[in-house]
Each structure stands twice: as C-alpha cells, then as structure tokens.
Scaffold this motif. Structure first.
Motif, PDB file in Angstrom:
ATOM      1  N   ALA A 122       0.831  -1.203   0.000  1.00  0.00           N
ATOM      2  CA  ALA A 122       0.000   0.000   0.000  1.00  0.00           C
ATOM      3  C   ALA A 122       0.862   1.247   0.000  1.00  0.00           C
ATOM      4  O   ALA A 122       0.548   2.247  -0.661  1.00  0.00           O
ATOM      5  N   VAL A 123       1.969   1.213   0.757  1.00  0.00           N
ATOM      6  CA  VAL A 123       2.912   2.328   0.733  1.00  0.00           C
ATOM      7  C   VAL A 123       3.505   2.479  -0.667  1.00  0.00           C
ATOM      8  O   VAL A 123       3.673   3.597  -1.169  1.00  0.00           O
ATOM      9  N   LEU A 124       3.802   1.368  -1.309  1.00  0.00           N
ATOM     10  CA  LEU A 124       4.320   1.392  -2.680  1.00  0.00           C
ATOM     11  C   LEU A 124       3.343   2.106  -3.615  1.00  0.00           C
ATOM     12  O   LEU A 124       3.740   2.971  -4.406  1.00  0.00           O
TER      13      LEU A 124
ATOM     14  N   ALA B  56       2.162   9.452  -5.739  1.00  0.00           N
ATOM     15  CA  ALA B  56       2.802  10.744  -5.482  1.00  0.00           C
ATOM     16  C   ALA B  56       3.752  11.106  -6.617  1.00  0.00           C
ATOM     17  O   ALA B  56       3.875  12.275  -6.987  1.00  0.00           O
ATOM     18  N   GLY B  57       4.430  10.089  -7.171  1.00  0.00           N
ATOM     19  CA  GLY B  57       5.262  10.276  -8.350  1.00  0.00           C
ATOM     20  C   GLY B  57       6.463  11.167  -8.171  1.00  0.00           C
ATOM     21  O   GLY B  57       6.961  11.754  -9.134  1.00  0.00           O
ATOM     22  N   ASP B  58       6.983  11.278  -6.928  1.00  0.00           N
ATOM     23  CA  ASP B  58       8.135  12.149  -6.707  1.00  0.00           C
ATOM     24  C   ASP B  58       9.425  11.568  -7.293  1.00  0.00           C
ATOM     25  O   ASP B  58      10.188  12.263  -7.943  1.00  0.00           O
ATOM     26  N   SER B  59       9.671  10.301  -7.056  1.00  0.00           N
ATOM     27  CA  SER B  59      10.902   9.668  -7.533  1.00  0.00           C
ATOM     28  C   SER B  59      10.691   8.168  -7.642  1.00  0.00           C
ATOM     29  O   SER B  59      10.195   7.535  -6.697  1.00  0.00           O
ATOM     30  N   ALA B  60      11.095   7.607  -8.789  1.00  0.00           N
ATOM     31  CA  ALA B  60      10.960   6.171  -8.986  1.00  0.00           C
ATOM     32  C   ALA B  60      11.831   5.392  -7.998  1.00  0.00           C
ATOM     33  O   ALA B  60      11.490   4.267  -7.601  1.00  0.00           O
ATOM     34  N   ARG B  61      12.962   5.983  -7.590  1.00  0.00           N
ATOM     35  CA  ARG B  61      13.859   5.301  -6.661  1.00  0.00           C
ATOM     36  C   ARG B  61      13.208   5.077  -5.299  1.00  0.00           C
ATOM     37  O   ARG B  61      13.563   4.134  -4.581  1.00  0.00           O
TER      38      ARG B  61
ATOM     39  N   VAL C 205      12.063   1.444  -1.586  1.00  0.00           N
ATOM     40  CA  VAL C 205      11.975   1.345  -0.123  1.00  0.00           C
ATOM     41  C   VAL C 205      10.829   0.414   0.300  1.00  0.00           C
ATOM     42  O   VAL C 205      11.065  -0.564   1.036  1.00  0.00           O
ATOM     43  N   PRO C 206       9.581   0.637  -0.137  1.00  0.00           N
ATOM     44  CA  PRO C 206       8.528  -0.310   0.245  1.00  0.00           C
ATOM     45  C   PRO C 206       8.707  -1.693  -0.377  1.00  0.00           C
ATOM     46  O   PRO C 206       8.269  -2.694   0.218  1.00  0.00           O
ATOM     47  N   LEU C 207       9.348  -1.782  -1.545  1.00  0.00           N
ATOM     48  CA  LEU C 207       9.599  -3.095  -2.132  1.00  0.00           C
ATOM     49  C   LEU C 207      10.538  -3.916  -1.250  1.00  0.00           C
ATOM     50  O   LEU C 207      10.274  -5.095  -0.959  1.00  0.00           O
ATOM     51  N   VAL C 208      11.636  -3.295  -0.813  1.00  0.00           N
ATOM     52  CA  VAL C 208      12.570  -3.993   0.071  1.00  0.00           C
ATOM     53  C   VAL C 208      11.916  -4.288   1.417  1.00  0.00           C
ATOM     54  O   VAL C 208      12.097  -5.364   1.998  1.00  0.00           O
ATOM     55  N   TRP C 209      11.112  -3.334   1.913  1.00  0.00           N
ATOM     56  CA  TRP C 209      10.385  -3.532   3.171  1.00  0.00           C
ATOM     57  C   TRP C 209       9.503  -4.787   3.080  1.00  0.00           C
ATOM     58  O   TRP C 209       9.426  -5.576   4.028  1.00  0.00           O
ATOM     59  N   THR C 210       8.812  -4.966   1.957  1.00  0.00           N
ATOM     60  CA  THR C 210       7.927  -6.124   1.786  1.00  0.00           C
ATOM     61  C   THR C 210       8.709  -7.418   1.930  1.00  0.00           C
ATOM     62  O   THR C 210       8.270  -8.360   2.607  1.00  0.00           O
TER      63      THR C 210
ATOM     64  N   PHE D 261       8.175  11.292   6.391  1.00  0.00           N
ATOM     65  CA  PHE D 261       7.721   9.906   6.466  1.00  0.00           C
ATOM     66  C   PHE D 261       8.716   8.969   5.788  1.00  0.00           C
ATOM     67  O   PHE D 261       9.049   7.897   6.313  1.00  0.00           O
ATOM     68  N   LEU D 262       9.202   9.367   4.611  1.00  0.00           N
ATOM     69  CA  LEU D 262      10.147   8.537   3.874  1.00  0.00           C
ATOM     70  C   LEU D 262      11.407   8.273   4.689  1.00  0.00           C
ATOM     71  O   LEU D 262      11.915   7.151   4.731  1.00  0.00           O
ATOM     72  N   TRP D 263      11.920   9.301   5.350  1.00  0.00           N
ATOM     73  CA  TRP D 263      13.122   9.139   6.157  1.00  0.00           C
ATOM     74  C   TRP D 263      12.886   8.206   7.344  1.00  0.00           C
ATOM     75  O   TRP D 263      13.691   7.307   7.609  1.00  0.00           O
ATOM     76  N   VAL D 264      11.794   8.413   8.060  1.00  0.00           N
ATOM     77  CA  VAL D 264      11.502   7.566   9.231  1.00  0.00           C
ATOM     78  C   VAL D 264      11.230   6.126   8.790  1.00  0.00           C
ATOM     79  O   VAL D 264      11.760   5.166   9.373  1.00  0.00           O
ATOM     80  N   TYR D 265      10.424   5.977   7.761  1.00  0.00           N
ATOM     81  CA  TYR D 265      10.095   4.662   7.204  1.00  0.00           C
ATOM     82  C   TYR D 265      11.366   3.957   6.723  1.00  0.00           C
ATOM     83  O   TYR D 265      11.545   2.749   6.954  1.00  0.00           O
TER      84      TYR D 265
END
Length: 247
Positions: free
Chosen positions: A130-132, A138-143, A147-152, A211-215
């Motif tokens: 869901a985060v992914l 949001a479309g800010d950055s594909a990179r 983060v959520p992919l690795v988290w999964t 959020f991105l940094w904390v996540y």
C-alpha cells in the motif's frame, strides 16, 4: 488458568487473564507495554460477549484492511495519516486479543492459529505494498519505490522466520518459559522492529519526505536485526543444548 465463576465481573476476567500471559522475552516495547494490555481488555470484553477467537481475528483483519485501503485510495494528508494509524492500531490490538481470548476459553486450536498467521502475513505484505502504491501515486521519484519493495521482502522473511523459530522450538521443547527473564532495556532496543512502532509512522504520511526518512530508517534497523538474528537463530537450532531458545 482457573475457570470462570458464574458471576465473574469484567475486572475479575482481566485479572485472571493477567496471570496467563505468554512470556515477554523478546517482545519489543510497543507490543509488550501497549498492545498486550489493550488486547487483554478487548479479550475480556469479547469473552463476556461470547465471541470466538476466530471472530476476533476477523475483526482485527477488518480494521487492518480498512487502514490499508485508506492508504491506497486516500490522499496523503495528516488527517488521513491519523485515521490510518488508528485503524492499524485497533487492528493490532484485536490481533493480540484473539490469542488471549483463546487462553480464557481454555486454549486455542490449530485452525485458529492458522487463521491468525494467515491474516498477519497478509496484513504485513499488504501494508508495505500500500505504501508502494501511495509513493507511485505521489510520483516524486521512482527510486523511492525501492523502499517499500525492500520492506515487503524483509518483513515477509522476518515474519516467516519468527513463526518458524517458534514452531521448531515448540517441537524440540526449547521454547522460553512463561516466566523467562524479559529485560525492559532489550524491549526498548528492539522497538524499531515492532509492528506497533511501524504503524505509528503513518501519522507522518502527509509529510512525505519526513515519512520517507523515518520509514527508511526503520527498514535499515529491520535489515540489521534480521541479519544478526539469522545467524543467532541458526546457532540456537543447531546447538539447543548450549544456545537455548532465541531471545
């Protein structure tokens, strides 16, 4: 656990359940000090309402699914983050309650344990996916999608390993005793691995970079915990007579 008396009050049920908790050894801070206590209250109320543990598991799944759906389809605002966090927290409390309710009723069943683990594994994967989706919209950055992919992947492997450890130690009789030592400091140190800490980060969903940094930092902590834990858990299963059950 002693059986219920016909006129047992809710307070008496909670007190009776307090004496039948599983060990806190290895439990991170939020789960140990917040979620189990909330789950204990829910379990006692569910017991007096004649709910089954499986019904409580499904209620937990419903709350978690609601939070995940809001994350997928809602706009990332502070208000949405608060609602998502509340839904996930309530779902997590009910997740703690189903096992406690089973103990109140005299013990769980293999089917109930199976259902609980299926719901948990689905919830863990779905939350990070869901985060992914939220990041993609949001479309800010594909990179950032990495983060959520690795988290999964990390969350799925960690959940599976912990459940497998528990099952194998049960079979070998090396599981920690209910009254095993549970240092508070250790609970605090492993707090970043706690699902309860993770769900609290969603209050920041309206502030994307924060959020991105904390996540992301929680992801790093979980990778480090998994890497260290794999070696320790393998040794514990290879030499149970010297290593004992995993902490």
């Amino acid at each position: 656990m002693t059986s219920r008396t016909p006129d047992e009050s809710l307070r008496q049920t909670i007190q009776r359940l307090s004496g039948a908790q599983k060990t806190s050894k290895g439990a991170p801070a939020y789960s140990r000090f917040v979620n189990r206590k909330a789950g204990r209250l829910i379990a006692a109320v569910a017991y007096h309402c004649h709910l089954t543990p499986n019904a409580v598991t499904l209620i937990s799944a419903g709350w978690s699914l609601a939070g995940i759906a809001l994350l997928v389809f809602g706009s990332p605002t502070t208000a949405l983050g608060i609602v998502v966090t509340l839904c996930l927290a309530i779902g997590y409390a009910f997740d703690s309650a189903d096992g406690q309710l089973a103990r109140l009723r005299g013990g769980g069943s293999p089917a109930g344990e199976w259902l609980d683990h299926v719901v948990d594994s689905g919830k863990i994967c779905a939350l990070h996916l869901a985060v992914l989706v939220s990041f993609y919209r949001a479309g800010d950055s594909a990179r950032e999608l990495l983060v959520p992919l690795v988290w999964t992947w990390v969350a799925s492997v960690l959940f599976f390993v912990i459940i497998l450890n528990d099952q194998l130690h049960r079979v070998r009789g090396t599981a920690p005793a209910k009254d095993a030592a549970a240092p508070v400091l250790r609970s605090l140190l492993v707090a970043p691995t706690d699902y309860g800490v993770l769900l609290l980060t969603f209050v920041l969903i309206g502030q994307h970079q924060l959020f991105l940094w904390v996540y992301g930092l929680l992801l790093v902590a979980n990778i480090a915990y998994l890497a260290a834990g794999l070696a320790k858990w393998f040794r514990a299963l290879s030499h149970p007579e010297t290593s004992g059950a995993p902490a």
